[in-house]
Design a protein around this motif. Structure first.
Motif, PDB file in Angstrom:
ATOM      1  N   ALA A 134       0.831  -0.777   0.018  1.00 18.04           N
ATOM      2  CA  ALA A 134       0.033  -0.499   0.044  1.00 18.04           C
ATOM      3  C   ALA A 134       0.863   1.283  -0.187  1.00 18.04           C
ATOM      4  O   ALA A 134       0.823   1.824  -0.444  1.00 18.04           O
ATOM      5  CB  ALA A 134      -1.069   0.296   1.599  1.00 18.04           C
ATOM      6  N   ILE A 135       1.261   1.571   0.797  1.00 15.90           N
ATOM      7  CA  ILE A 135       2.794   2.543   0.765  1.00 15.90           C
ATOM      8  C   ILE A 135       3.733   2.836  -0.946  1.00 15.90           C
ATOM      9  O   ILE A 135       3.509   3.969  -0.891  1.00 15.90           O
ATOM     10  CB  ILE A 135       3.930   2.367   1.606  1.00 15.90           C
ATOM     11  N   MET A 136       3.841   1.149  -1.080  1.00 12.29           N
ATOM     12  CA  MET A 136       4.656   2.019  -2.755  1.00 12.29           C
ATOM     13  C   MET A 136       3.974   1.784  -3.655  1.00 12.29           C
ATOM     14  O   MET A 136       3.926   3.117  -4.678  1.00 12.29           O
ATOM     15  CB  MET A 136       5.539   0.563  -2.856  1.00 12.29           C
ATOM     16  N   ALA A 137       3.001   1.681  -3.657  1.00 14.71           N
ATOM     17  CA  ALA A 137       1.109   1.991  -4.793  1.00 14.71           C
ATOM     18  C   ALA A 137       0.788   3.644  -4.401  1.00 14.71           C
ATOM     19  O   ALA A 137       0.500   3.991  -5.268  1.00 14.71           O
ATOM     20  CB  ALA A 137       0.173   1.463  -4.196  1.00 14.71           C
ATOM     21  N   ARG A 138       0.827   4.275  -3.100  1.00 10.56           N
ATOM     22  CA  ARG A 138       1.351   5.370  -3.020  1.00 10.56           C
ATOM     23  C   ARG A 138       1.801   6.485  -3.358  1.00 10.56           C
ATOM     24  O   ARG A 138       1.528   7.541  -3.337  1.00 10.56           O
ATOM     25  CB  ARG A 138       0.454   5.444  -1.299  1.00 10.56           C
ATOM     26  N   ALA A 139       2.746   6.132  -2.647  1.00  9.92           N
ATOM     27  CA  ALA A 139       4.211   6.736  -3.568  1.00  9.92           C
ATOM     28  C   ALA A 139       3.788   5.811  -5.316  1.00  9.92           C
ATOM     29  O   ALA A 139       4.674   8.239  -5.701  1.00  9.92           O
ATOM     30  CB  ALA A 139       5.189   5.940  -2.968  1.00  9.92           C
ATOM     31  N   LYS A 140       3.938   5.867  -6.019  1.00  5.33           N
ATOM     32  CA  LYS A 140       3.344   6.143  -7.065  1.00  5.33           C
ATOM     33  C   LYS A 140       2.334   6.849  -7.798  1.00  5.33           C
ATOM     34  O   LYS A 140       2.612   7.714  -8.254  1.00  5.33           O
ATOM     35  CB  LYS A 140       3.594   4.520  -7.955  1.00  5.33           C
ATOM     36  N   GLU A 141       1.110   6.341  -6.465  1.00  2.00           N
ATOM     37  CA  GLU A 141       0.350   7.483  -7.186  1.00  2.00           C
ATOM     38  C   GLU A 141       0.726   9.185  -6.884  1.00  2.00           C
ATOM     39  O   GLU A 141       0.454  10.013  -7.997  1.00  2.00           O
ATOM     40  CB  GLU A 141      -0.996   7.532  -6.325  1.00  2.00           C
ATOM     41  N   TYR A 142       1.299   9.052  -5.834  1.00  2.00           N
ATOM     42  CA  TYR A 142       1.611  10.833  -5.752  1.00  2.00           C
ATOM     43  C   TYR A 142       2.973  11.286  -6.556  1.00  2.00           C
ATOM     44  O   TYR A 142       2.323  12.828  -6.635  1.00  2.00           O
ATOM     45  CB  TYR A 142       2.857  10.393  -4.190  1.00  2.00           C
ATOM     46  N   ALA A 143       3.577  10.365  -7.773  1.00  4.12           N
ATOM     47  CA  ALA A 143       4.226  10.398  -8.278  1.00  4.12           C
ATOM     48  C   ALA A 143       3.960  11.405 -10.314  1.00  4.12           C
ATOM     49  O   ALA A 143       4.379  12.083 -10.260  1.00  4.12           O
ATOM     50  CB  ALA A 143       5.636   9.568  -8.155  1.00  4.12           C
ATOM     51  N   GLU A 144       2.628  10.378  -9.523  1.00  4.89           N
ATOM     52  CA  GLU A 144       1.625  10.465 -11.177  1.00  4.89           C
ATOM     53  C   GLU A 144       1.173  12.076 -11.024  1.00  4.89           C
ATOM     54  O   GLU A 144       1.024  12.278 -11.818  1.00  4.89           O
ATOM     55  CB  GLU A 144       1.484   9.449 -11.493  1.00  4.89           C
ATOM     56  N   HIS A 145       0.717  12.340  -9.932  1.00  5.41           N
ATOM     57  CA  HIS A 145       0.286  13.294  -9.411  1.00  5.41           C
ATOM     58  C   HIS A 145       0.717  14.345 -10.061  1.00  5.41           C
ATOM     59  O   HIS A 145       0.205  15.692 -10.121  1.00  5.41           O
ATOM     60  CB  HIS A 145      -0.682  13.305  -8.472  1.00  5.41           C
ATOM     61  N   ARG A 146       2.493  14.396 -10.138  1.00  3.79           N
ATOM     62  CA  ARG A 146       3.357  15.268 -11.122  1.00  3.79           C
ATOM     63  C   ARG A 146       2.809  15.269 -12.741  1.00  3.79           C
ATOM     64  O   ARG A 146       3.019  16.916 -13.141  1.00  3.79           O
ATOM     65  CB  ARG A 146       4.463  15.640 -10.257  1.00  3.79           C
ATOM     66  N   LEU A 147       2.242  14.782 -12.707  1.00  6.36           N
ATOM     67  CA  LEU A 147       1.970  14.663 -14.814  1.00  6.36           C
ATOM     68  C   LEU A 147       0.531  14.674 -14.755  1.00  6.36           C
ATOM     69  O   LEU A 147       0.821  16.073 -15.537  1.00  6.36           O
ATOM     70  CB  LEU A 147       2.252  13.905 -15.067  1.00  6.36           C
ATOM     71  N   VAL A 148      -0.388  15.018 -12.863  1.00  5.73           N
ATOM     72  CA  VAL A 148      -1.771  15.527 -13.804  1.00  5.73           C
ATOM     73  C   VAL A 148      -1.514  17.007 -13.068  1.00  5.73           C
ATOM     74  O   VAL A 148      -2.667  17.789 -13.934  1.00  5.73           O
ATOM     75  CB  VAL A 148      -2.961  15.191 -12.473  1.00  5.73           C
ATOM     76  N   CYS A 149      -0.868  17.379 -12.483  1.00  6.81           N
ATOM     77  CA  CYS A 149      -0.629  19.130 -11.826  1.00  6.81           C
ATOM     78  C   CYS A 149       0.068  19.700 -13.286  1.00  6.81           C
ATOM     79  O   CYS A 149       0.448  20.705 -14.009  1.00  6.81           O
ATOM     80  CB  CYS A 149      -0.011  19.168 -11.420  1.00  6.81           C
ATOM     81  N   GLY A 150       0.437  19.262 -13.954  1.00  9.22           N
ATOM     82  CA  GLY A 150       1.590  20.008 -15.838  1.00  9.22           C
ATOM     83  C   GLY A 150       2.577  20.522 -14.994  1.00  9.22           C
ATOM     84  O   GLY A 150       2.912  20.814 -15.912  1.00  9.22           O
ATOM     85  N   VAL A 151       2.968  19.577 -14.416  1.00 11.61           N
ATOM     86  CA  VAL A 151       4.510  20.311 -13.718  1.00 11.61           C
ATOM     87  C   VAL A 151       5.601  19.482 -13.568  1.00 11.61           C
ATOM     88  O   VAL A 151       6.758  20.651 -13.489  1.00 11.61           O
ATOM     89  CB  VAL A 151       4.268  20.929 -12.198  1.00 11.61           C
ATOM     90  N   HIS A 152       5.469  18.162 -14.175  1.00  5.86           N
ATOM     91  CA  HIS A 152       6.697  17.401 -14.495  1.00  5.86           C
ATOM     92  C   HIS A 152       6.435  16.586 -15.505  1.00  5.86           C
ATOM     93  O   HIS A 152       5.751  16.313 -15.903  1.00  5.86           O
ATOM     94  CB  HIS A 152       6.893  16.796 -13.617  1.00  5.86           C
ATOM     95  N   TYR A 153       7.428  15.642 -16.435  1.00  5.60           N
ATOM     96  CA  TYR A 153       7.475  15.115 -17.056  1.00  5.60           C
ATOM     97  C   TYR A 153       7.674  13.495 -16.497  1.00  5.60           C
ATOM     98  O   TYR A 153       8.145  14.039 -15.674  1.00  5.60           O
ATOM     99  CB  TYR A 153       8.577  15.321 -18.651  1.00  5.60           C
TER     100      TYR A 153
END
Length: 196
Positions: free
Chosen positions: A135-154
């Protein structure tokens, strides 16, 4: 440790920009709201929603001190990399992207700081609570992917952050001085979360 990011105008950078536009074309308002919520939480507390209620720094000072140390180490490593590569944010290249923030300075995209802190904290927390590791690592992946949703990272920014954060966590876990602090925090945190 990290390769240079794709150069501006390269085929790879254009593919990454196209991915951001695809993500934004298909995201819901709820997706963007979740990404905005993660935008303002750049520390281990972003993982609270996958942990028992005992994950509270007010009642676990050794754990709070441990993760303050992790954050300081991560921040220094990410800053060094950002200053080396000086990659601009996607929205600086394409103003049509919807973003969670436009406050970031130029040359601060690679690697993603959120992804770096997200994975460094997650790897260490998963070592403390191995029964919650998935669960921790899945949330870490989602947290990182949110940077793409935010349009602030490639994409390459968040992958680089994952690599840097994971390697940093592994280095810390093998450091004898950190290991002492880790074991004390682990005992404290496990007692707190297992009590709930």
């Amino acid at each position: 440790i990290l390769p240079a990011p794709p150069a501006d105008g390269s085929a790879e950078q254009k593919k990454e920009m196209a991915e951001l536009h695809r993500i934004q074309a298909h995201m819901s308002d709820a997706d963007f709201a979740a990404a905005e919520k993660d935008e303002v939480t750049e520390n281990v507390t972003y993982l609270a929603d996958v942990l028992p209620p005992g994950f509270d720094f007010k009642s676990t000072p050794k754990t709070a001190a441990l993760f303050a140390e992790v954050r300081a180490e991560e921040k220094a490593a990410a800053k060094l990399a950002k200053n080396t590569f000086k990659r601009d944010r996607p929205w600086m290249r394409d103003g049509s992207l919807k973003t969670c923030t436009r406050d970031d300075p130029p040359g601060s995209s690679y690697p993603s700081g959120h992804s770096t802190v997200g994975f460094s904290a997650a790897v260490i927390l998963a070592a403390m609570l191995p029964e919650k590791a998935d669960a921790i690592m899945a949330r870490a992946k989602e947290y990182a992917e949110h940077r793409l949703v935010c349009g602030v990272h490639y994409r390459s920014d968040i992958v680089a952050g994952q690599v840097l954060g994971t390697l940093l966590a592994e280095e810390l876990l093998h450091n004898p001085k950190f290991q002492e602090q880790f074991e004390a925090a682990k005992a404290e945190l496990r007692a707190a979360v297992l009590a709930h």
